[in-house]
Design a protein around this motif. Structure first.
Motif, PDB file in Angstrom:
ATOM      1  N   THR A 280       0.836  -1.209   0.000  1.00  0.00           N
ATOM      2  CA  THR A 280       0.000   0.000   0.000  1.00  0.00           C
ATOM      3  C   THR A 280       0.867   1.253   0.000  1.00  0.00           C
ATOM      4  O   THR A 280       0.415   2.323  -0.423  1.00  0.00           O
ATOM      5  CB  THR A 280      -0.934   0.019   1.224  1.00  0.00           C
ATOM      6  OG1 THR A 280      -0.161  -0.096   2.420  1.00  0.00           O
ATOM      7  CG2 THR A 280      -1.935  -1.117   1.161  1.00  0.00           C
ATOM      8  N   THR A 281       2.110   1.142   0.467  1.00  0.00           N
ATOM      9  CA  THR A 281       3.013   2.295   0.426  1.00  0.00           C
ATOM     10  C   THR A 281       3.452   2.615  -1.006  1.00  0.00           C
ATOM     11  O   THR A 281       4.067   3.659  -1.232  1.00  0.00           O
ATOM     12  CB  THR A 281       4.254   2.030   1.304  1.00  0.00           C
ATOM     13  OG1 THR A 281       4.804   0.742   0.979  1.00  0.00           O
ATOM     14  CG2 THR A 281       3.884   2.054   2.771  1.00  0.00           C
ATOM     15  N   ASN A 320     -11.359  -1.862   1.604  1.00  0.00           N
ATOM     16  CA  ASN A 320     -11.342  -1.851   3.065  1.00  0.00           C
ATOM     17  C   ASN A 320     -10.153  -2.612   3.638  1.00  0.00           C
ATOM     18  O   ASN A 320      -9.542  -2.175   4.632  1.00  0.00           O
ATOM     19  CB  ASN A 320     -12.643  -2.436   3.612  1.00  0.00           C
ATOM     20  CG  ASN A 320     -13.865  -1.602   3.308  1.00  0.00           C
ATOM     21  OD1 ASN A 320     -14.990  -2.063   3.407  1.00  0.00           O
ATOM     22  ND2 ASN A 320     -13.652  -0.358   2.882  1.00  0.00           N
ATOM     23  N   GLN A 321      -9.798  -3.752   3.018  1.00  0.00           N
ATOM     24  CA  GLN A 321      -8.683  -4.534   3.533  1.00  0.00           C
ATOM     25  C   GLN A 321      -7.342  -3.871   3.214  1.00  0.00           C
ATOM     26  O   GLN A 321      -6.392  -3.972   3.989  1.00  0.00           O
ATOM     27  CB  GLN A 321      -8.760  -5.964   2.992  1.00  0.00           C
ATOM     28  CG  GLN A 321      -9.880  -6.749   3.666  1.00  0.00           C
ATOM     29  CD  GLN A 321     -10.220  -8.061   3.006  1.00  0.00           C
ATOM     30  OE1 GLN A 321     -11.371  -8.462   2.949  1.00  0.00           O
ATOM     31  NE2 GLN A 321      -9.239  -8.760   2.484  1.00  0.00           N
ATOM     32  N   CYS A 322      -7.262  -3.160   2.102  1.00  0.00           N
ATOM     33  CA  CYS A 322      -6.065  -2.368   1.819  1.00  0.00           C
ATOM     34  C   CYS A 322      -5.941  -1.217   2.819  1.00  0.00           C
ATOM     35  O   CYS A 322      -4.835  -0.879   3.263  1.00  0.00           O
ATOM     36  CB  CYS A 322      -6.101  -1.825   0.390  1.00  0.00           C
ATOM     37  SG  CYS A 322      -5.695  -3.038  -0.879  1.00  0.00           S
ATOM     38  N   GLN A 327      -3.213   1.278   7.378  1.00  0.00           N
ATOM     39  CA  GLN A 327      -3.251   1.835   8.728  1.00  0.00           C
ATOM     40  C   GLN A 327      -2.343   1.053   9.670  1.00  0.00           C
ATOM     41  O   GLN A 327      -1.683   1.637  10.536  1.00  0.00           O
ATOM     42  CB  GLN A 327      -4.692   1.839   9.252  1.00  0.00           C
ATOM     43  CG  GLN A 327      -5.569   2.870   8.565  1.00  0.00           C
ATOM     44  CD  GLN A 327      -6.998   2.841   9.059  1.00  0.00           C
ATOM     45  OE1 GLN A 327      -7.454   1.866   9.654  1.00  0.00           O
ATOM     46  NE2 GLN A 327      -7.734   3.922   8.802  1.00  0.00           N
ATOM     47  N   ALA A 328      -2.281  -0.278   9.482  1.00  0.00           N
ATOM     48  CA  ALA A 328      -1.380  -1.095  10.296  1.00  0.00           C
ATOM     49  C   ALA A 328       0.077  -0.739   9.997  1.00  0.00           C
ATOM     50  O   ALA A 328       0.914  -0.691  10.912  1.00  0.00           O
ATOM     51  CB  ALA A 328      -1.628  -2.576  10.024  1.00  0.00           C
ATOM     52  N   SER A 329       0.391  -0.459   8.726  1.00  0.00           N
ATOM     53  CA  SER A 329       1.757  -0.065   8.352  1.00  0.00           C
ATOM     54  C   SER A 329       2.120   1.278   8.988  1.00  0.00           C
ATOM     55  O   SER A 329       3.233   1.443   9.510  1.00  0.00           O
ATOM     56  CB  SER A 329       1.878   0.032   6.826  1.00  0.00           C
ATOM     57  OG  SER A 329       1.659  -1.220   6.215  1.00  0.00           O
ATOM     58  N   ALA A 352       9.495  -2.506   7.379  1.00  0.00           N
ATOM     59  CA  ALA A 352       9.095  -2.885   6.021  1.00  0.00           C
ATOM     60  C   ALA A 352       7.581  -3.066   5.960  1.00  0.00           C
ATOM     61  O   ALA A 352       6.988  -3.772   6.783  1.00  0.00           O
ATOM     62  CB  ALA A 352       9.800  -4.169   5.604  1.00  0.00           C
ATOM     63  N   ALA A 353       6.953  -2.394   5.001  1.00  0.00           N
ATOM     64  CA  ALA A 353       5.510  -2.558   4.807  1.00  0.00           C
ATOM     65  C   ALA A 353       5.221  -3.960   4.284  1.00  0.00           C
ATOM     66  O   ALA A 353       6.033  -4.554   3.566  1.00  0.00           O
ATOM     67  CB  ALA A 353       4.996  -1.510   3.829  1.00  0.00           C
TER      68      ALA A 353
END
Length: 537
Positions: A280-281, A320-322, A327-329, A352-353
């Motif tokens: 996602t980054t 939504n899952q992305c 957000q977790a990253s 690392a993402a």
């Protein structure tokens, strides 16, 4: 009742220490600004997406039109009713509050006469409609049994906050009317009804209760303003923003980079070459905005053919899952910074993402997407689901080497034979011996150039359609011809699978064939060929 042109009421009756209200407003706006700043910084960290910045005037007009008319939001019956009831009611509240503030703060005298009449009656009706909208929204969420609408606590809290704002507004009005009366009570018919609740309270107790209700309403309003960037209310900001940055390309045209040009560049480095999105980054700022803009309404999945077929896929699930993964990253990065500060380290250890495929969903998920664009057509938030999904597909197939076995077989057949169905010689023989249209050689000229397409060429039933079409055109006196052996696959199978290099190679070959003939009309009966020839070539 006197002449309506004299109608008005005292502003800020029974309220002192107005400075406290302004202080609360400043605090609320500071919280709002900080939350918005945080989101903008997240988007700003995304990759460039320059095409979104052109046609400024057109984008402004489309944003304002969508904001006022809510065309995308109102494209479904039941949700359109309750959303419109709430949204347009709040427009009335904002206009009324602004005019009252101007009169109180700047000494103007707008809030009287017919303006007072229209706004007062308008607020009464708007309040009732907003309450109706909240009720309809709650009914939908509490009674819908499927996964079409996620049941989230934040949604219920958001509706509860709006309900309390409107309820306290009516209670304030009723208490004021019960305490001091109102010669224009008929205009405030809902407030007049609430006034009956306070009829037995004395003037002293009534004034005290009025102050409690007024400050409760004010604190709730300021909390609502401050909470907008952090809650479901953020869609009030993100949806118009996404409408401004909407794509202007045809729906069937995928966003892409010129792979052939990239690989032929002087500074091309095979070791660092990257195509598509792995994490996602890697997303552009617009794709990150899309993640925030989703309101989880489920309209995309109502029209998605894969989701409706019961397959383990959905465009809303992808977004939504992305978003959860991103957000977790961000949280992991923030935790690393805090840990570095606690250890007084010079710099935080890099985090690392995680890969989208394998972390947000499994390897099979993306391949259910047909790239039809139905999700993008109906999305009220103008999210570009397909462009993001195809980017992840490109990374999967070109960088990670992962693709379904059937798709890999298609691609190998295309690479070896020029189409995904059979030998090119079979196409050439059928075109020459059975189709009945003349073959236009390179440098030749024809009025209508018929691009037959692979599926028509290699399917016996569809061959009849092609032959009948040629006969009809010839009977009508139309000069029609075909490419013959020069026609190969338009590249659409590689395009939808994300094999961008193979698609662009096929496209360049067919463009060269088309450019070597002169024609007035390019005709095809295949919808896939039509989209690719019109929107991609």
């Amino acid at each position: 009742m006197s002449n309506l042109s004299d109608a008005t009421r005292q502003i800020m009756w029974n309220i002192s220490a107005a400075w406290l209200m302004y202080l609360l407003f400043v605090i609320a706006m500071a919280g709002f600004a900080y939350g918005l700043y945080q989101r903008v910084m997240v988007w700003k960290a995304g990759k460039a997406d320059g095409e979104r910045l052109g046609d400024f005037g057109k984008r402004c007009w489309l944003m304002v039109r969508e904001l006022v008319l809510q065309t995308r939001v109102r494209n479904m019956g039941y949700p359109a009713v309750f959303h419109s009831a709430i949204f347009y009611s709040f427009i009335v509240f904002v206009v009324t509050t602004t005019i009252v503030a101007l009169d109180y703060d700047l000494g103007t005298s707008f809030f009287k006469g017919w303006v007072y009449v229209v706004l007062t009656v308008g607020c009464e009706i708007a309040g009732l409609l907003a309450l109706l909208g909240i009720g309809l929204a709650l009914y939908r969420r509490l009674t819908r049994k499927g996964e079409e609408i996620p049941h989230e606590l934040m949604d219920m809290l958001a509706l509860g906050l709006i309900f309390l704002l409107i309820l306290t507004g009516f209670l304030i009005e009723g208490q004021r009317m019960a305490s001091v009366g109102d010669p224009w009570a008929a205009l405030s018919f809902v407030g007049a009804g609430f006034a009956q609740l306070f009829g037995g309270i004395g003037s002293g107790g009534g004034e005290g209760l009025h102050k409690v209700l007024w400050w409760t309403h004010t604190v709730l309003a300021m909390f609502w303003i401050a909470s907008i960037p952090y809650t479901k209310f953020a869609h009030l900001l993100f949806l118009p923003t996404n409408a401004f940055f909407q794509r202007f390309k045809p729906m069937g045209q995928l966003a892409r980079e010129n792979v052939l040009e990239m690989m032929e560049a002087e500074d091309f480095d095979e070791e660092t070459f990257q195509l598509g999105k792995q994490k996602t980054t890697d997303f552009t700022w617009k794709q990150l905005l899309d993640l925030d803009a989703c309101i989880k309404c489920g309209r995309c999945e109502m029209l998605c053919p894969a989701a409706q077929a019961g397959e383990p896929f959905g465009p809303r699930r992808f977004i939504n899952q992305c978003q959860d993964l991103h957000q977790a990253s961000l949280k992991s990065q923030a935790d690393a910074v805090v840990a570095a500060e606690e250890k007084e380290a010079a710099a935080p250890a890099p985090v690392a993402a995680k890969d989208i495929v394998g972390e947000a969903f499994n390897e099979e998920f993306l391949w259910y997407c047909r790239t039809c664009g139905a999700c993008m057509e109906v999305c009220p938030a103008y999210i570009d689901h397909v462009d993001s999904m195809i980017e992840v597909k490109r990374n999967e197939i070109m960088m990670q080497g992962r693709a379904p076995s059937e798709g890999q077989r298609f691609l190998r057949t295309m690479e070896n034979m020029g189409n995904p169905f059979g030998a090119q010689a079979d196409r050439t023989d059928w075109t020459k011996d059975e189709l009945g249209a003349r073959i236009v050689p390179a440098g030749g000229e024809v009025d209508v150039l018929y691009f037959v397409g692979c599926l028509t060429t290699f399917d016996a039933q569809k061959q009849r359609i092609a032959k009948d079409l040629v006969k009809v055109l010839q009977r009508a006196g139309v000069d029609v011809g075909v490419l013959g052996s020069g026609e190969k696959c338009c590249g659409d199978p590689a395009r939808v699978l994300g094999q961008e290099y193979q698609f662009q190679t096929s496209a360049m070959e067919q463009i060269e064939q088309l450019n070597s003939r002169k024609f007035n009309v390019l005709l095809t009966a295949c919808p896939h060929c039509f989209n690719v020839l019109r929107n991609e070539y």
